[in-house]
Design an enzyme around this catalytic site. Sequence first.
Site, PDB file in Angstrom:
ATOM      1  N   VAL A 130       8.891  36.409  -7.824  1.00  0.00           N
ATOM      2  CA  VAL A 130       9.865  37.082  -6.979  1.00  0.00           C
ATOM      3  C   VAL A 130       9.189  38.167  -6.151  1.00  0.00           C
ATOM      4  O   VAL A 130       8.198  38.764  -6.574  1.00  0.00           O
ATOM      5  CB  VAL A 130      11.018  37.677  -7.843  1.00  0.00           C
ATOM      6  CG1 VAL A 130      10.552  38.844  -8.692  1.00  0.00           C
ATOM      7  CG2 VAL A 130      12.211  38.051  -6.988  1.00  0.00           C
ATOM      8  N   CYS A 131       9.724  38.393  -4.947  1.00  0.00           N
ATOM      9  CA  CYS A 131       9.326  39.520  -4.109  1.00  0.00           C
ATOM     10  C   CYS A 131      10.619  40.091  -3.529  1.00  0.00           C
ATOM     11  O   CYS A 131      11.684  39.924  -4.134  1.00  0.00           O
ATOM     12  CB  CYS A 131       8.335  39.094  -3.024  1.00  0.00           C
ATOM     13  SG  CYS A 131       9.003  37.957  -1.793  1.00  0.00           S
ATOM     14  N   LEU A 132      10.568  40.717  -2.384  1.00  0.00           N
ATOM     15  CA  LEU A 132      11.799  41.270  -1.816  1.00  0.00           C
ATOM     16  C   LEU A 132      12.702  40.174  -1.267  1.00  0.00           C
ATOM     17  O   LEU A 132      13.880  40.112  -1.604  1.00  0.00           O
ATOM     18  CB  LEU A 132      11.483  42.296  -0.725  1.00  0.00           C
ATOM     19  CG  LEU A 132      12.712  42.942  -0.079  1.00  0.00           C
ATOM     20  CD1 LEU A 132      13.525  43.734  -1.102  1.00  0.00           C
ATOM     21  CD2 LEU A 132      12.309  43.822   1.087  1.00  0.00           C
TER      22      LEU A 132
ATOM     23  N   GLY B 283      11.474  36.604  -0.664  1.00  0.00           N
ATOM     24  CA  GLY B 283      11.088  35.245  -1.029  1.00  0.00           C
ATOM     25  C   GLY B 283       9.857  34.711  -0.325  1.00  0.00           C
ATOM     26  O   GLY B 283       9.370  33.646  -0.692  1.00  0.00           O
TER      27      GLY B 283
ATOM     28  N   MET C  92      14.402  39.620  -4.470  1.00  0.00           N
ATOM     29  CA  MET C  92      15.190  40.664  -5.129  1.00  0.00           C
ATOM     30  C   MET C  92      16.467  40.989  -4.349  1.00  0.00           C
ATOM     31  O   MET C  92      17.427  41.492  -4.940  1.00  0.00           O
ATOM     32  CB  MET C  92      14.355  41.924  -5.337  1.00  0.00           C
ATOM     33  CG  MET C  92      13.290  41.773  -6.408  1.00  0.00           C
ATOM     34  SD  MET C  92      13.912  41.261  -8.044  1.00  0.00           S
ATOM     35  CE  MET C  92      14.879  42.700  -8.514  1.00  0.00           C
TER      36      MET C  92
END
Length: 112
Positions: free
Chosen positions: A63-65, A67, A91
């Site tokens: 996961v990141c902010l 995708g 996220m």
Amino acid sequence: MSGVTEVTAEEAIALTESGAWLLDVREQDEWDRGHSPRAHLVPLRELGSRMAEIPADRPVLVVCLSGSRSLRAARALVGAGVDAVNVSGGMLAWTAANGPLVSDGEAAAHVE
């Protein structure tokens, strides 16, 4: 086509509750603003040098902010033989799905 399996935030929340390993590839300042209490922080720029920290014996959700960084990380992990999947929407989607968040040991209101 990315060549990497993607899951929704809702699926990721359920999978982490069932023992999947959640890898957060954001930067420290993003992490500090709010992250899953079950996540492990390895910023994307450090992934290559920290591959030994990533488990090979269970699924790894990345996961990141939003995708996109996590998609790059998941591609690299799959290429290294890890069962990695991307959390679509990152996220931002996790927060929208009411996924658990912590910040500085307290519940976080939101992720920006």
